[in-house]
Design a protein around this motif. Structure first.
Motif, PDB file in Angstrom:
ATOM      1  N   PHE A 298     -23.141  27.393  11.042  1.00 61.27           N
ATOM      2  CA  PHE A 298     -22.133  28.437  10.797  1.00 61.27           C
ATOM      3  C   PHE A 298     -21.715  28.446   9.325  1.00 61.27           C
ATOM      4  O   PHE A 298     -21.546  29.503   8.722  1.00 61.27           O
ATOM      5  N   ALA A 299     -21.532  27.242   8.770  1.00 64.43           N
ATOM      6  CA  ALA A 299     -21.085  27.179   7.365  1.00 64.43           C
ATOM      7  C   ALA A 299     -22.173  27.720   6.437  1.00 64.43           C
ATOM      8  O   ALA A 299     -21.881  28.377   5.430  1.00 64.43           O
ATOM      9  N   ILE A 300     -23.433  27.453   6.783  1.00 60.07           N
ATOM     10  CA  ILE A 300     -24.520  27.953   5.939  1.00 60.07           C
ATOM     11  C   ILE A 300     -24.532  29.483   5.989  1.00 60.07           C
ATOM     12  O   ILE A 300     -24.673  30.167   4.968  1.00 60.07           O
ATOM     13  N   TRP A 301     -24.359  30.006   7.176  1.00 62.12           N
ATOM     14  CA  TRP A 301     -24.285  31.468   7.362  1.00 62.12           C
ATOM     15  C   TRP A 301     -23.165  32.056   6.491  1.00 62.12           C
ATOM     16  O   TRP A 301     -23.375  33.007   5.730  1.00 62.12           O
ATOM     17  N   ASN A 302     -21.976  31.439   6.594  1.00 61.11           N
ATOM     18  CA  ASN A 302     -20.840  31.944   5.820  1.00 61.11           C
ATOM     19  C   ASN A 302     -21.099  31.850   4.317  1.00 61.11           C
ATOM     20  O   ASN A 302     -20.752  32.752   3.553  1.00 61.11           O
ATOM     21  N   SER A 303     -21.731  30.755   3.900  1.00 61.42           N
ATOM     22  CA  SER A 303     -21.970  30.577   2.462  1.00 61.42           C
ATOM     23  C   SER A 303     -22.982  31.602   1.948  1.00 61.42           C
ATOM     24  O   SER A 303     -22.846  32.107   0.834  1.00 61.42           O
ATOM     25  N   ILE A 304     -23.980  31.903   2.750  1.00 68.20           N
ATOM     26  CA  ILE A 304     -24.969  32.921   2.332  1.00 68.20           C
ATOM     27  C   ILE A 304     -24.267  34.270   2.160  1.00 68.20           C
ATOM     28  O   ILE A 304     -24.435  34.960   1.145  1.00 68.20           O
ATOM     29  N   LYS A 305     -23.438  34.625   3.126  1.00 69.60           N
ATOM     30  CA  LYS A 305     -22.750  35.924   3.049  1.00 69.60           C
ATOM     31  C   LYS A 305     -21.807  35.964   1.844  1.00 69.60           C
ATOM     32  O   LYS A 305     -21.721  36.978   1.140  1.00 69.60           O
ATOM     33  N   LYS A 306     -21.136  34.847   1.596  1.00 72.22           N
ATOM     34  CA  LYS A 306     -20.210  34.784   0.456  1.00 72.22           C
ATOM     35  C   LYS A 306     -20.993  34.926  -0.854  1.00 72.22           C
ATOM     36  O   LYS A 306     -20.600  35.682  -1.758  1.00 72.22           O
ATOM     37  N   ALA A 307     -22.105  34.222  -0.936  1.00 74.76           N
ATOM     38  CA  ALA A 307     -22.902  34.264  -2.167  1.00 74.76           C
ATOM     39  C   ALA A 307     -23.460  35.669  -2.393  1.00 74.76           C
ATOM     40  O   ALA A 307     -23.463  36.179  -3.532  1.00 74.76           O
ATOM     41  N   LEU A 308     -23.915  36.311  -1.328  1.00 73.49           N
ATOM     42  CA  LEU A 308     -24.446  37.678  -1.481  1.00 73.49           C
ATOM     43  C   LEU A 308     -23.332  38.619  -1.925  1.00 73.49           C
ATOM     44  O   LEU A 308     -23.512  39.465  -2.801  1.00 73.49           O
ATOM     45  N   SER A 309     -22.163  38.442  -1.336  1.00 73.70           N
ATOM     46  CA  SER A 309     -21.033  39.308  -1.666  1.00 73.70           C
ATOM     47  C   SER A 309     -20.600  39.102  -3.117  1.00 73.70           C
ATOM     48  O   SER A 309     -20.442  40.075  -3.878  1.00 73.70           O
ATOM     49  N   GLU A 310     -20.458  37.851  -3.515  1.00 75.71           N
ATOM     50  CA  GLU A 310     -19.961  37.585  -4.869  1.00 75.71           C
ATOM     51  C   GLU A 310     -20.969  37.988  -5.934  1.00 75.71           C
ATOM     52  O   GLU A 310     -20.598  38.325  -7.054  1.00 75.71           O
ATOM     53  N   SER A 311     -22.239  37.958  -5.586  1.00 70.26           N
ATOM     54  CA  SER A 311     -23.232  38.359  -6.596  1.00 70.26           C
ATOM     55  C   SER A 311     -23.540  39.848  -6.481  1.00 70.26           C
ATOM     56  O   SER A 311     -24.394  40.373  -7.192  1.00 70.26           O
ATOM     57  N   ASP A 312     -22.855  40.504  -5.546  1.00 70.90           N
ATOM     58  CA  ASP A 312     -22.978  41.943  -5.371  1.00 70.90           C
ATOM     59  C   ASP A 312     -24.406  42.382  -5.042  1.00 70.90           C
ATOM     60  O   ASP A 312     -24.869  43.418  -5.509  1.00 70.90           O
ATOM     61  N   ARG A 313     -25.106  41.585  -4.274  1.00 71.40           N
ATOM     62  CA  ARG A 313     -26.457  41.995  -3.852  1.00 71.40           C
ATOM     63  C   ARG A 313     -26.349  42.852  -2.592  1.00 71.40           C
ATOM     64  O   ARG A 313     -25.705  42.462  -1.614  1.00 71.40           O
ATOM     65  N   GLN A 314     -26.994  43.975  -2.630  1.00 68.70           N
ATOM     66  CA  GLN A 314     -26.968  44.884  -1.497  1.00 68.70           C
ATOM     67  C   GLN A 314     -28.065  44.464  -0.501  1.00 68.70           C
ATOM     68  O   GLN A 314     -29.078  43.892  -0.906  1.00 68.70           O
ATOM     69  N   PRO A 315     -27.887  44.791   0.790  1.00 66.70           N
ATOM     70  CA  PRO A 315     -28.892  44.390   1.785  1.00 66.70           C
ATOM     71  C   PRO A 315     -30.313  44.845   1.433  1.00 66.70           C
ATOM     72  O   PRO A 315     -31.273  44.133   1.684  1.00 66.70           O
ATOM     73  N   TYR A 316     -30.453  46.027   0.823  1.00 63.63           N
ATOM     74  CA  TYR A 316     -31.817  46.501   0.522  1.00 63.63           C
ATOM     75  C   TYR A 316     -32.440  45.742  -0.656  1.00 63.63           C
ATOM     76  O   TYR A 316     -33.639  45.869  -0.908  1.00 63.63           O
ATOM     77  N   GLN A 317     -31.642  44.942  -1.361  1.00 62.21           N
ATOM     78  CA  GLN A 317     -32.181  44.173  -2.497  1.00 62.21           C
ATOM     79  C   GLN A 317     -32.554  42.745  -2.102  1.00 62.21           C
ATOM     80  O   GLN A 317     -32.979  41.956  -2.932  1.00 62.21           O
ATOM     81  N   THR A 318     -32.324  42.411  -0.850  1.00 62.90           N
ATOM     82  CA  THR A 318     -32.483  41.020  -0.419  1.00 62.90           C
ATOM     83  C   THR A 318     -33.395  40.920   0.796  1.00 62.90           C
ATOM     84  O   THR A 318     -33.292  41.737   1.715  1.00 62.90           O
ATOM     85  N   ALA A 319     -34.268  39.910   0.772  1.00 63.04           N
ATOM     86  CA  ALA A 319     -35.069  39.611   1.967  1.00 63.04           C
ATOM     87  C   ALA A 319     -34.741  38.193   2.392  1.00 63.04           C
ATOM     88  O   ALA A 319     -34.512  37.321   1.547  1.00 63.04           O
TER      89      ALA A 319
END
Ligand code: TPP
Ligand code: SF4
Length: 277
Positions: A21-42
């Protein structure tokens, strides 16, 4: 986007308290803070409890075969150099079945962010010992105790050419998010081993065990010093957390511009699906 915007709506089937769960949350936080959009990430994952991550992060995702995350992710990165490619696997997936791919992806310095959920067991298949378990520990597959020695994946990464080598802990979600963000920004193979308690089958390797052992490495640690990094990752009584090693070096795509030139033609995914009907 906010971290919660990266949810897919699929409810995780992980056991309550699982370090995933923590890994999941950290991934989402990192994506959010770096402003990566879903279409830019695999995001590519393997088989295992860790592998379920591809169900839960809004991005292009692929739930691949056990031990085969890195070749698939390498293909995605070569074909789509502008894409941020995250890879999630278990210690069984990456250090057992997939260890050959681990070494070769690092020596190629493919621009990937590889996060290993290291719970020392094969969680999804109910707790057999993985290569990171310790000699003598009794598990489902080792009723008389693990007979093999414990593998040190961080030391292996350092000697295999990884250009970003770090360790985090599931109870340290903020540090993990920070490391994932740095790893995604790093051009080259960025690897984070995460100490992830399997609360159901992980035996003694639970939060308490790690809380007693982990510590954050000194801010003065020189991340360009391979010898100092090797010393840190060789500690066994205490478990240092943080970024051990970082090196700026041409990644695989830059060394092979002919591949980048041949990058895939952009197509509407609906056309692609229709062409297979
Ligand atoms: C080629 C292959 N071998 C074995 C399996 C059976 N299998 C499914 S999940 C799993 C264990 C996964 O363990 P790990 O990678 O450590 O992930 P965790 O479940 O602990 O997150 C195994 C052995 C499989 N799916 N494919
Ligand atoms: S079996 Fe272990 S790794 Fe799998 S979800 Fe449960 S606690 Fe997590």
């Amino acid at each position: 986007m906010k971290p919660l915007d990266y949810n897919t709506g699929v409810v995780p089937s992980w056991c309550p308290g699982c370090g995933n769960f923590a890994i999941w949350n950290s991934i989402k936080k990192a994506l959010s803070e770096s402003d990566r959009q879903p279409y830019q990430t695999a995001l590519v994952s393997g088989i295992g409890c860790s592998g379920k991550m591809s169900n839960h992060v809004k991005a292009y995702t692929l739930h691949g075969l056990h031990g085969r995350t890195l070749p698939v992710a390498t293909g995605i990165k070569l074909a789509n150099p502008e894409m941020t490619v995250l890879v999630n696997g278990g210690d069984g997936d990456g250090y057992g079945m997939g260890v050959g791919h681990f070494v070769h992806a690092m020596r190629r310095n493919v621009d990937l962010t590889y996060i290993v959920h290291n719970n020392r067991v094969y969680g999804l298949t109910t707790g057999q010992a993985s290569p990171t378990n310790k000699e003598g520990v009794v598990t489902k597959s080792t009723p008389f105790g693990v007979v093999d020695g414990e593998m040190n994946p961080l030391a292996l990464a350092l000697v295999s050419g990884a250009t970003f080598v770090a360790r985090s802990f599931s109870a340290d979600s903020d540090q993990m998010a920070e490391l994932i963000q740095q790893a995604m920004d790093h051009k080259g193979f960025a690897y984070i081993d995460v100490l992830q308690p399997c609360v159901t089958f992980g035996g003694k390797f639970q939060y308490d065990y790690y809380h007693e052992k982990v510590y954050h490495i000194d801010e003065k640690h020189d991340t360009s010093d391979m010898g100092a990094a090797m010393k840190l990752v060789s500690e066994s009584e205490k478990l240092p957390l943080g970024l051990f090693y970082k090196e700026e070096k041409d990644d695989y795509n830059s060394r092979h511009p002919e591949i980048a030139k041949a990058k895939v033609e952009k197509r509407d995914v609906r056309d692609l699906l229709n062409s297979h009907r």
